[in-house]
Design a protein around this motif. Structure first.
Motif, mmCIF file in Angstrom:
data_model
loop_
_atom_site.group_PDB
_atom_site.id
_atom_site.type_symbol
_atom_site.label_atom_id
_atom_site.label_comp_id
_atom_site.label_asym_id
_atom_site.label_seq_id
_atom_site.Cartn_x
_atom_site.Cartn_y
_atom_site.Cartn_z
ATOM 1 N N GLN A 1 0.832 -1.199 0.000
ATOM 2 C CA GLN A 1 0.000 0.000 0.000
ATOM 3 C C GLN A 1 0.872 1.257 0.000
ATOM 4 O O GLN A 1 1.934 1.289 0.608
ATOM 5 N N VAL A 2 0.402 2.248 -0.704
ATOM 6 C CA VAL A 2 1.049 3.553 -0.720
ATOM 7 C C VAL A 2 0.019 4.579 -0.270
ATOM 8 O O VAL A 2 -1.129 4.553 -0.734
ATOM 9 N N GLN A 3 0.432 5.455 0.619
ATOM 10 C CA GLN A 3 -0.453 6.527 1.079
ATOM 11 C C GLN A 3 0.213 7.876 0.896
ATOM 12 O O GLN A 3 1.409 8.025 1.178
ATOM 13 N N LEU A 4 -0.558 8.841 0.438
ATOM 14 C CA LEU A 4 -0.119 10.225 0.393
ATOM 15 C C LEU A 4 -1.117 11.021 1.235
ATOM 16 O O LEU A 4 -2.324 10.983 0.964
ATOM 17 N N VAL A 5 -0.612 11.704 2.230
ATOM 18 C CA VAL A 5 -1.469 12.440 3.146
ATOM 19 C C VAL A 5 -1.089 13.907 3.126
ATOM 20 O O VAL A 5 0.044 14.273 3.439
ATOM 21 N N GLU A 6 -2.069 14.734 2.734
ATOM 22 C CA GLU A 6 -1.865 16.184 2.678
ATOM 23 C C GLU A 6 -2.301 16.830 3.986
ATOM 24 O O GLU A 6 -3.172 16.314 4.690
ATOM 25 N N SER A 7 -1.706 17.980 4.251
ATOM 26 C CA SER A 7 -2.123 18.791 5.392
ATOM 27 C C SER A 7 -1.796 20.240 5.099
ATOM 28 O O SER A 7 -1.019 20.532 4.177
ATOM 29 N N GLY A 8 -2.405 21.137 5.865
ATOM 30 C CA GLY A 8 -2.065 22.543 5.762
ATOM 31 C C GLY A 8 -3.096 23.425 5.095
ATOM 32 O O GLY A 8 -2.924 24.637 5.032
ATOM 33 N N GLY A 9 -4.159 22.831 4.582
ATOM 34 C CA GLY A 9 -5.188 23.658 3.963
ATOM 35 C C GLY A 9 -5.981 24.426 5.004
ATOM 36 O O GLY A 9 -5.822 24.224 6.215
ATOM 37 N N GLY A 10 -6.823 25.332 4.523
ATOM 38 C CA GLY A 10 -7.649 26.102 5.440
ATOM 39 C C GLY A 10 -8.187 27.347 4.797
ATOM 40 O O GLY A 10 -8.159 27.500 3.573
ATOM 41 N N LEU A 11 -8.693 28.227 5.635
ATOM 42 C CA LEU A 11 -9.275 29.494 5.198
ATOM 43 C C LEU A 11 -8.287 30.616 5.474
ATOM 44 O O LEU A 11 -7.751 30.724 6.584
ATOM 45 N N VAL A 12 -8.074 31.442 4.465
ATOM 46 C CA VAL A 12 -7.149 32.558 4.602
ATOM 47 C C VAL A 12 -7.687 33.742 3.816
ATOM 48 O O VAL A 12 -8.412 33.550 2.821
ATOM 49 N N GLN A 13 -7.358 34.939 4.251
ATOM 50 C CA GLN A 13 -7.763 36.132 3.520
ATOM 51 C C GLN A 13 -6.856 36.359 2.322
ATOM 52 O O GLN A 13 -5.693 35.923 2.312
ATOM 53 N N ALA A 14 -7.376 37.029 1.334
ATOM 54 C CA ALA A 14 -6.579 37.378 0.162
ATOM 55 C C ALA A 14 -5.316 38.124 0.607
ATOM 56 O O ALA A 14 -5.373 38.980 1.486
ATOM 57 N N GLY A 15 -4.198 37.752 -0.013
ATOM 58 C CA GLY A 15 -2.922 38.324 0.356
ATOM 59 C C GLY A 15 -2.179 37.528 1.398
ATOM 60 O O GLY A 15 -0.986 37.780 1.646
ATOM 61 N N GLY A 16 -2.849 36.573 1.998
ATOM 62 C CA GLY A 16 -2.233 35.754 3.037
ATOM 63 C C GLY A 16 -1.431 34.595 2.475
ATOM 64 O O GLY A 16 -1.250 34.465 1.257
ATOM 65 N N SER A 17 -0.957 33.754 3.389
ATOM 66 C CA SER A 17 -0.097 32.635 3.020
ATOM 67 C C SER A 17 -0.570 31.346 3.684
ATOM 68 O O SER A 17 -1.159 31.369 4.769
ATOM 69 N N TYR A 111 0.461 8.148 -7.835
ATOM 70 C CA TYR A 111 -0.404 7.927 -6.682
ATOM 71 C C TYR A 111 -0.857 9.289 -6.167
ATOM 72 O O TYR A 111 -0.129 10.277 -6.276
ATOM 73 N N TRP A 112 -2.062 9.318 -5.584
ATOM 74 C CA TRP A 112 -2.702 10.576 -5.228
ATOM 75 C C TRP A 112 -3.123 10.600 -3.772
ATOM 76 O O TRP A 112 -3.503 9.579 -3.189
ATOM 77 N N GLY A 113 -3.079 11.807 -3.201
ATOM 78 C CA GLY A 113 -3.682 12.015 -1.909
ATOM 79 C C GLY A 113 -5.163 12.312 -2.065
ATOM 80 O O GLY A 113 -5.674 12.421 -3.184
ATOM 81 N N LYS A 114 -5.851 12.468 -0.941
ATOM 82 C CA LYS A 114 -7.289 12.694 -0.970
ATOM 83 C C LYS A 114 -7.639 14.168 -1.088
ATOM 84 O O LYS A 114 -8.815 14.506 -1.295
ATOM 85 N N GLY A 115 -6.665 15.025 -0.951
ATOM 86 C CA GLY A 115 -6.894 16.445 -1.149
ATOM 87 C C GLY A 115 -7.058 17.227 0.137
ATOM 88 O O GLY A 115 -7.491 16.687 1.160
ATOM 89 N N THR A 116 -6.733 18.512 0.061
ATOM 90 C CA THR A 116 -6.928 19.429 1.176
ATOM 91 C C THR A 116 -7.502 20.728 0.618
ATOM 92 O O THR A 116 -7.060 21.210 -0.429
#
Length: 122
Positions: A1-17, A111-116
């Motif tokens: 099995q191969v797993q790709l796990v993303e993290s770090g997504g979220g809500l940010v205001q325009a101009g942010g990081s 192989y793909w992660g599930k997305g963030t």
């Protein structure tokens, strides 16, 4: 099995990081390219950035100068630093890795992660 796990997504205001991370794990012999795609509501998935095992990078024009892709090869991890975010960057971001699971594998496969989800408010 191969797993790709993303993290770090979220809500940010325009101009942010935001900084996205993706870690690959499991039965992996070797990884060539890693990268990020994104899919906005009602739109096709598009390639955002890629990085090869040699460190060569490629970006879609709309993110050049704002996004930076990097890779920690020993850890099989890829990052996407996103600065000066715009509302049009809102999308689900998917990590991918082009790899061989075994030395005798006949071909390289994606192989793909599930997305963030990244949401940029105006």
């Amino acid at each position: 099995q191969v797993q790709l796990v993303e993290s770090g997504g979220g809500l940010v205001q325009a101009g942010g990081s935001l900084r996205l991370s993706c870690a690959a794990s499991g039965s992996i012999f070797s990884i060539t390219a890693m990268g990020w795609y994104r899919q906005a509501p009602g739109k096709q998935r598009e390639l955002v950035a890629t990085i090869t095992s040699g460190g060569s990078t490629n970006y879609v024009d709309s993110v050049k100068g704002r996004f930076t892709i990097s890779r920690d090869t020993p850890e099989s991890t890829v990052y996407l630093q996103m600065n000066s975010l715009k509302p049009e960057d809102t999308a689900v971001y998917y990590c991918y890795a082009n790899l061989k699971r075994y030395s005798y594998s006949p071909s390289w496969m994606n192989y793909w992660g599930k997305g963030t989800l990244v949401t940029v408010s105006s």
